[in-house]
Design a protein around this motif. Structure first.
Motif, PDB file in Angstrom:
ATOM      1  N   VAL A  68       0.875  -1.178   0.000  1.00 48.82           N
ATOM      2  CA  VAL A  68       0.000   0.000   0.000  1.00 48.82           C
ATOM      3  C   VAL A  68       0.912   1.228   0.000  1.00 48.82           C
ATOM      4  CG1 VAL A  68      -1.835   1.248   1.193  1.00 48.82           C
ATOM      5  CG2 VAL A  68      -1.799  -1.262   1.231  1.00 48.82           C
ATOM      6  N   ILE A  69       0.972   1.909  -1.122  1.00 52.48           N
ATOM      7  CA  ILE A  69       1.866   3.054  -1.294  1.00 52.48           C
ATOM      8  C   ILE A  69       1.040   4.247  -1.742  1.00 52.48           C
ATOM      9  CG2 ILE A  69       3.838   3.983  -2.562  1.00 52.48           C
ATOM     10  CD1 ILE A  69       4.859   1.114  -2.872  1.00 52.48           C
ATOM     11  N   SER A  70       1.081   5.297  -0.937  1.00 52.76           N
ATOM     12  CA  SER A  70       0.368   6.532  -1.275  1.00 52.76           C
ATOM     13  C   SER A  70       1.370   7.587  -1.723  1.00 52.76           C
ATOM     14  CB  SER A  70      -0.429   7.034  -0.072  1.00 52.76           C
ATOM     15  OG  SER A  70      -1.445   6.115   0.275  1.00 52.76           O
ATOM     16  N   LYS A  71       0.969   8.372  -2.713  1.00 57.21           N
ATOM     17  CA  LYS A  71       1.812   9.440  -3.245  1.00 57.21           C
ATOM     18  C   LYS A  71       1.088  10.763  -3.056  1.00 57.21           C
ATOM     19  CE  LYS A  71       3.757   6.318  -6.775  1.00 57.21           C
ATOM     20  NZ  LYS A  71       5.148   6.285  -6.332  1.00 57.21           N
ATOM     21  N   VAL A  72       1.655  11.623  -2.212  1.00 59.37           N
ATOM     22  CA  VAL A  72       1.064  12.917  -1.887  1.00 59.37           C
ATOM     23  C   VAL A  72       1.811  13.999  -2.655  1.00 59.37           C
ATOM     24  CG1 VAL A  72       0.663  14.615  -0.065  1.00 59.37           C
ATOM     25  CG2 VAL A  72       0.324  12.173   0.401  1.00 59.37           C
TER      26      VAL A  72
ATOM     27  N   MET B  70      -3.716  13.024  -3.345  1.00 63.21           N
ATOM     28  CA  MET B  70      -3.012  11.823  -2.893  1.00 63.21           C
ATOM     29  C   MET B  70      -3.531  10.631  -3.693  1.00 63.21           C
ATOM     30  SD  MET B  70      -2.715  10.108   0.925  1.00 63.21           S
ATOM     31  CE  MET B  70      -4.469   9.705   1.081  1.00 63.21           C
ATOM     32  N   GLN B  71      -2.603   9.927  -4.318  1.00 64.96           N
ATOM     33  CA  GLN B  71      -2.949   8.704  -5.033  1.00 64.96           C
ATOM     34  C   GLN B  71      -2.501   7.512  -4.199  1.00 64.96           C
ATOM     35  OE1 GLN B  71      -0.799   9.578  -8.767  1.00 64.96           O
ATOM     36  NE2 GLN B  71      -2.782   9.463  -9.794  1.00 64.96           N
ATOM     37  N   THR B  72      -3.386   6.559  -3.996  1.00 59.48           N
ATOM     38  CA  THR B  72      -3.061   5.363  -3.218  1.00 59.48           C
ATOM     39  C   THR B  72      -3.079   4.147  -4.138  1.00 59.48           C
ATOM     40  OG1 THR B  72      -3.994   6.322  -1.209  1.00 59.48           O
ATOM     41  CG2 THR B  72      -3.720   3.928  -1.260  1.00 59.48           C
ATOM     42  N   PHE B  73      -1.954   3.443  -4.156  1.00 59.98           N
ATOM     43  CA  PHE B  73      -1.788   2.260  -4.984  1.00 59.98           C
ATOM     44  C   PHE B  73      -1.749   1.023  -4.093  1.00 59.98           C
ATOM     45  CE2 PHE B  73      -0.084   5.832  -7.268  1.00 59.98           C
ATOM     46  CZ  PHE B  73      -0.391   5.601  -8.603  1.00 59.98           C
ATOM     47  N   ILE B  74      -2.481  -0.006  -4.477  1.00 56.03           N
ATOM     48  CA  ILE B  74      -2.446  -1.282  -3.767  1.00 56.03           C
ATOM     49  C   ILE B  74      -1.890  -2.323  -4.715  1.00 56.03           C
ATOM     50  CG2 ILE B  74      -3.771  -3.034  -2.530  1.00 56.03           C
ATOM     51  CD1 ILE B  74      -5.832  -0.885  -1.868  1.00 56.03           C
ATOM     52  N   ASN B  75      -0.716  -2.858  -4.357  1.00 51.58           N
ATOM     53  CA  ASN B  75      -0.006  -3.827  -5.205  1.00 51.58           C
ATOM     54  C   ASN B  75       0.140  -3.316  -6.631  1.00 51.58           C
ATOM     55  OD1 ASN B  75       0.315  -5.674  -3.064  1.00 51.58           O
ATOM     56  ND2 ASN B  75      -1.741  -6.492  -3.413  1.00 51.58           N
ATOM     57  N   GLY B  76       0.468  -2.008  -6.732  1.00 48.88           N
ATOM     58  CA  GLY B  76       0.761  -1.408  -8.018  1.00 48.88           C
ATOM     59  C   GLY B  76      -0.424  -0.854  -8.766  1.00 48.88           C
ATOM     60  N   THR B  77      -1.636  -1.079  -8.310  1.00 49.65           N
ATOM     61  CA  THR B  77      -2.844  -0.607  -8.991  1.00 49.65           C
ATOM     62  C   THR B  77      -3.425   0.598  -8.261  1.00 49.65           C
ATOM     63  OG1 THR B  77      -3.356  -2.835  -9.787  1.00 49.65           O
ATOM     64  CG2 THR B  77      -5.155  -1.244  -9.754  1.00 49.65           C
ATOM     65  N   LEU B  78      -3.714   1.664  -8.994  1.00 50.87           N
ATOM     66  CA  LEU B  78      -4.309   2.847  -8.388  1.00 50.87           C
ATOM     67  C   LEU B  78      -5.682   2.503  -7.827  1.00 50.87           C
ATOM     68  CD1 LEU B  78      -4.220   5.892  -7.803  1.00 50.87           C
ATOM     69  CD2 LEU B  78      -5.222   6.262 -10.076  1.00 50.87           C
ATOM     70  N   ALA B  79      -5.839   2.674  -6.512  1.00 55.08           N
ATOM     71  CA  ALA B  79      -7.092   2.319  -5.852  1.00 55.08           C
ATOM     72  C   ALA B  79      -7.960   3.537  -5.546  1.00 55.08           C
ATOM     73  CB  ALA B  79      -6.802   1.560  -4.555  1.00 55.08           C
TER      74      ALA B  79
END
Length: 357
Positions: A202-206, A213-222
């Protein structure tokens, strides 16, 4: 007819058998015969060890405990088949708690963490012989991933992979430091082994410029979430941050971050919802219903990342300790030691923080 020489059995623990150092490796040897068995015992139990293939020696496989009396019992056989039984004793030096350092390990045993979670070994008494201790620290993982230790201080050492953990990794930390010299007359107090699991990535980009803020779960934008970050004078740090802890509700008082009570910027909110700490200095992701009108448009916070209550609940519910939040868009850098800041150094520079060559 010549009589075989009697078997001579020697226990090697150093010159002073009443104050043996706890880091000594006990060795029992036999001359003019073969060792058949060796038992080294104390009130706490038996010290494990191994006989050499040729029967000439026995070597302990664990280090000694402080303030303990050990009894050595051996059975040796002469060349003519006669058996000699021997018994001897020795005692180890006693150590105070100030002469022992205890390792605490994070993550916790059985914990599931995010892909940015470093291994953290904290000591309650300073480690000045870092190389000695680090030689007895080991991280293994399935799948295997390259990594390095980095000493943050005399009290704390971290390990991180070269890149974020692979989701689904199983990790074991061995801190085999019991009775290992830690410098200045201090020894490791206890060995620890902790295993944990790395969950979904779970990687978020602010982005503090676009207020998104974009949150990616296992590489997919969620999810893409409108947010607000720090206003001028309270600029949010850019860099890689990691969730340190979570609070369903959290009191937030400006005095804890250096803003005096009664000043124009003072605040004291009892029940901020869905708060996730990302720096020791007080930056959180959290629900900020009071700034919804600015979220997605302007930076109006005191450094935290604010969002609607619904958006905060969503990310809170999918997040765990060790999840990554990457910040861009400001001129204030994140630092290595302000939280789990391990990812803010290139790996080569990070590895230079090891005490070993």
């Amino acid at each position: 007819m010549d009589t075989p020489d009697p078997v001579r059995v020697v226990t090697r623990v150093g010159p002073d058998r009443t104050a043996v150092s706890v880091d000594r490796t006990v060795e029992v040897t036999a001359t003019d015969g073969l060792l058949r068995s060796v038992k080294v015992s104390s009130p706490a139990g038996q010290l494990p060890g191994d006989l050499s293939p040729d029967g000439s020696s026995w070597t302990a496989s664990e280090r000694l405990e402080p303030g303990t009396t050990y009894t050595v019992r051996s059975v040796a056989e002469r060349s003519d088949g006669k058996v000699k039984r021997s018994s001897s004793r020795f005692s180890t030096v006693d150590l105070t708690l100030d002469q022992q350092t205890y390792p605490s390990v994070a993550p916790l045993a059985g914990e599931t963490v995010g892909v940015g979670m470093p291994v953290i070994v904290s000591f309650d008494v300073a480690v000045t012989d870092k190389a000695s201790i680090e030689k007895h620290l080991k991280v293994t993982s399935t799948p295997r991933q390259k990594g390095a230790w980095h000493w943050m201080s005399d009290y704390e050492v971290h390990w991180r992979p070269a890149t974020y953990w692979k989701a689904g990794t199983d990790v074991t930390v061995d801190a085999d430091v019991n009775s290992v010299p830690a410098g200045r007359g201090v020894y490791g107090q206890e060995s620890r082994q902790v295993s944990f699991h790395v969950g979904d990535a779970v990687i978020s980009k602010v982005n503090a410029q676009t207020h998104q803020m974009q949150t990616f779960i296992n590489g997919t934008l969620a999810r893409t979430t409108p947010i607000t970050t720090g206003k001028p004078g309270f600029t949010t740090r850019s860099g890689v941050k990691v969730i340190i802890e979570k609070f369903r509700t959290k009191r937030m008082n400006s005095e804890t971050v250096g803003i005096a009570a009664g000043s124009a910027e003072a605040y004291d909110i009892d029940d901020v919802e869905y708060a996730m700490r990302v720096t020791y200095s007080g930056e959180f992701l959290h629900a900020a219903p009071w700034s919804v009108g600015s979220q997605g448009y302007a930076n109006v916070s005191h450094g935290c990342t604010g969002m609607s209550t619904a958006d905060a609940a969503w990310i809170y519910n999918i997040s765990k300790r060790g999840d990554v939040v990457e910040y861009t868009g400001t001129d204030r850098p994140m630092t290595l030691d302000n939280g789990y800041g391990d990812w803010n150094l290139p790996f080569a520079a990070y590895a230079e923080g090891s005490a070993l060559d």
